[in-house]
Design a protein around this motif. Structure first.
Motif, PDB file in Angstrom:
ATOM      1  N   PRO A  91      -1.873   6.061 -12.162  1.00 23.72           N
ATOM      2  CA  PRO A  91      -2.732   5.142 -12.914  1.00 23.72           C
ATOM      3  C   PRO A  91      -2.970   3.822 -12.194  1.00 23.72           C
ATOM      4  N   ASP A  92      -2.047   3.418 -11.300  1.00 23.14           N
ATOM      5  CA  ASP A  92      -2.208   2.143 -10.580  1.00 23.14           C
ATOM      6  C   ASP A  92      -1.356   2.173  -9.307  1.00 23.14           C
ATOM      7  N   GLU A  93      -1.526   1.149  -8.476  1.00 20.97           N
ATOM      8  CA  GLU A  93      -0.830   1.122  -7.174  1.00 20.97           C
ATOM      9  C   GLU A  93       0.694   1.064  -7.314  1.00 20.97           C
ATOM     10  N   PRO A  94       1.253   0.204  -8.209  1.00 24.61           N
ATOM     11  CA  PRO A  94       2.728   0.186  -8.311  1.00 24.61           C
ATOM     12  C   PRO A  94       3.287   1.551  -8.725  1.00 24.61           C
ATOM     13  N   THR A  95       2.599   2.221  -9.649  1.00 24.88           N
ATOM     14  CA  THR A  95       3.074   3.550 -10.070  1.00 24.88           C
ATOM     15  C   THR A  95       3.008   4.513  -8.888  1.00 24.88           C
ATOM     16  N   LEU A  96       1.920   4.447  -8.130  1.00 25.84           N
ATOM     17  CA  LEU A  96       1.789   5.326  -6.968  1.00 25.84           C
ATOM     18  C   LEU A  96       2.947   5.089  -6.000  1.00 25.84           C
ATOM     19  N   GLY A  97       3.272   3.822  -5.773  1.00 33.04           N
ATOM     20  CA  GLY A  97       4.378   3.492  -4.860  1.00 33.04           C
ATOM     21  C   GLY A  97       5.681   4.127  -5.339  1.00 33.04           C
ATOM     22  N   GLU A  98       5.948   3.994  -6.633  1.00 34.75           N
ATOM     23  CA  GLU A  98       7.183   4.556  -7.190  1.00 34.75           C
ATOM     24  C   GLU A  98       7.167   6.087  -7.094  1.00 34.75           C
ATOM     25  N   TRP A  99       6.010   6.688  -7.376  1.00 40.68           N
ATOM     26  CA  TRP A  99       5.905   8.156  -7.307  1.00 40.68           C
ATOM     27  C   TRP A  99       6.157   8.656  -5.884  1.00 40.68           C
ATOM     28  N   ILE A 100       5.612   7.936  -4.893  1.00 40.49           N
ATOM     29  CA  ILE A 100       5.818   8.365  -3.493  1.00 40.49           C
ATOM     30  C   ILE A 100       7.309   8.299  -3.157  1.00 40.49           C
ATOM     31  N   ARG A 101       7.975   7.220  -3.598  1.00 39.99           N
ATOM     32  CA  ARG A 101       9.411   7.095  -3.317  1.00 39.99           C
ATOM     33  C   ARG A 101      10.188   8.252  -3.957  1.00 39.99           C
ATOM     34  N   ARG A 102       9.808   8.609  -5.191  1.00 40.28           N
ATOM     35  CA  ARG A 102      10.505   9.726  -5.859  1.00 40.28           C
ATOM     36  C   ARG A 102      10.280  11.027  -5.097  1.00 40.28           C
TER      37      ARG A 102
END
Ligand SMILES: C[S@@+](CC[C@H](N)C(=O)[O-])C[C@H]1O[C@@H](n2cnc3c(N)ncnc32)[C@H](O)[C@@H]1O
Length: 284
Positions: free
Chosen positions: A60-71
């Protein structure tokens, strides 16, 4: 090495990325996409481009994308991160902690749907997220389909996929003795000693309850056969996913529970993927 379907890499379970492409792109794709692909390649993802496209499309947004990539870099299943995957061409809700349905189980679901009559009754034992049951419901909308799973999280996930699901040890709560047309099961069937051969991410994240089939992998399979023999009407069908050379041990167990027309099936690589058999209902 004996190959069990459950050892398949997550990439096999993702399904076509068309699904992801249908999502509205909320994150500016091109500059972001290349760097996400790079990070996933570095993390060892075999389907980095497809996974990156799916993450970018669903975030939904860049911070979420960042967290998803880390996971994902840590090895968490993609379907847990995006909470969705595609099974038999349809989106399925997935929750963290619930076994990720594998592409190789789609064949079982399709075979079972072909055997389920209009207004028929089906039970999906070990339903997990309800992938097989959801396919049966979609293909035969007049049929009554129920799922059973011992894991509360899995049952909640299956219900979210609109599969009426009981939390139970196999067929314990079902009263429909002798009235069921089709029983399906993708039980845990990896022999305990072979769990160490599963990909590290599978061992780290997916529930052992979904994988460990005991000494020869068939503890649950044998119990599924006994349960199905009670549930099925004469002429009804049991379809189970198994792997390796387990058909050799399962075939006599099916005969002992009065199943006939025992038919194993294999994938294009020649690996065993499942076995179908018909209940005779004979007491002989
Ligand atoms: C390999 S997963 C398959 C899930 C689903 N059918 C699929 O294909 O995605 C096996 C499932 O069996 C469930 N299970 C394990 N032991 C069980 C039991 N005794 N009774 C019911 N379900 C059980 C696990 O919780 C897990 O969800």
């Amino acid at each position: 090495m004996v190959r069990y379907g459950l050892t398949a890499h997550y990439a096999q379970s993702i399904g076509p990325v068309d699904q992801a492409r249908r999502h509205t792109r909320r994150v500016s794709a091109h500059p972001v996409l290349a760097s996400v692909v790079e990070r996933l390649v570095a993390a060892g993802c075999v389907a980095a481009s497809e996974e990156a496209a799916e993450l970018v499309a669903a975030a939904p947004d860049e911070p979420t994308l960042g967290e998803w990539i880390r996971r994902r870099e840590r090895g968490e299943p993609l379907a847990w991160i995006t909470a969705t995957m595609v099974f038999c061409g349809r989106p399925l809700h997935l929750a963290p902690g619930v076994y990720v349905p594998r592409t190789q189980s789609e064949e079982l679901a399709r075979r079972a749907a072909a055997l389920l009559p209009d207004r028929g009754r089906a039970v999906d034992l070990c339903t997990g997220a309800g992938a097989v049951a959801a396919h049966l419901m979609a293909q035969i909308p007049t049929a009554a389909v129920v799922g059973v799973d011992i894991d509360v999280r899995a049952a909640a996930c299956a219900r979210r996929n609109r599969v009426p699901t009981a939390v139970a040890d196999l067929a314990e709560p079902l009263r429909a003795r002798g009235g069921i047309d089709v029983v399906t099961a993708v039980p845990p069937y990896v022999p305990t000693g072979e769990l160490r051969l599963l990909p590290a991410d599978v061992r780290r994240y997916e529930p052992r309850l979904a994988l460990d089939g005991g000494g020869d992998g068939l503890d649950l399979v044998r119990r599924v056969i006994e349960a199905a023999a009670l549930l099925l009407r004469p002429g009804g069908w049991l379809l189970m996913e198994i792997g390796g050379d387990q058909d050799r041990a399962v075939t006599p167990a099916l005969a002992a529970s009065r199943f006939d027309l025992v038919t194993p099936w294999r994938d294009d690589d020649g690996d065993l993927r499942g076995i179908a058999s018909r209940a005779t209902g004979s007491r002989a």
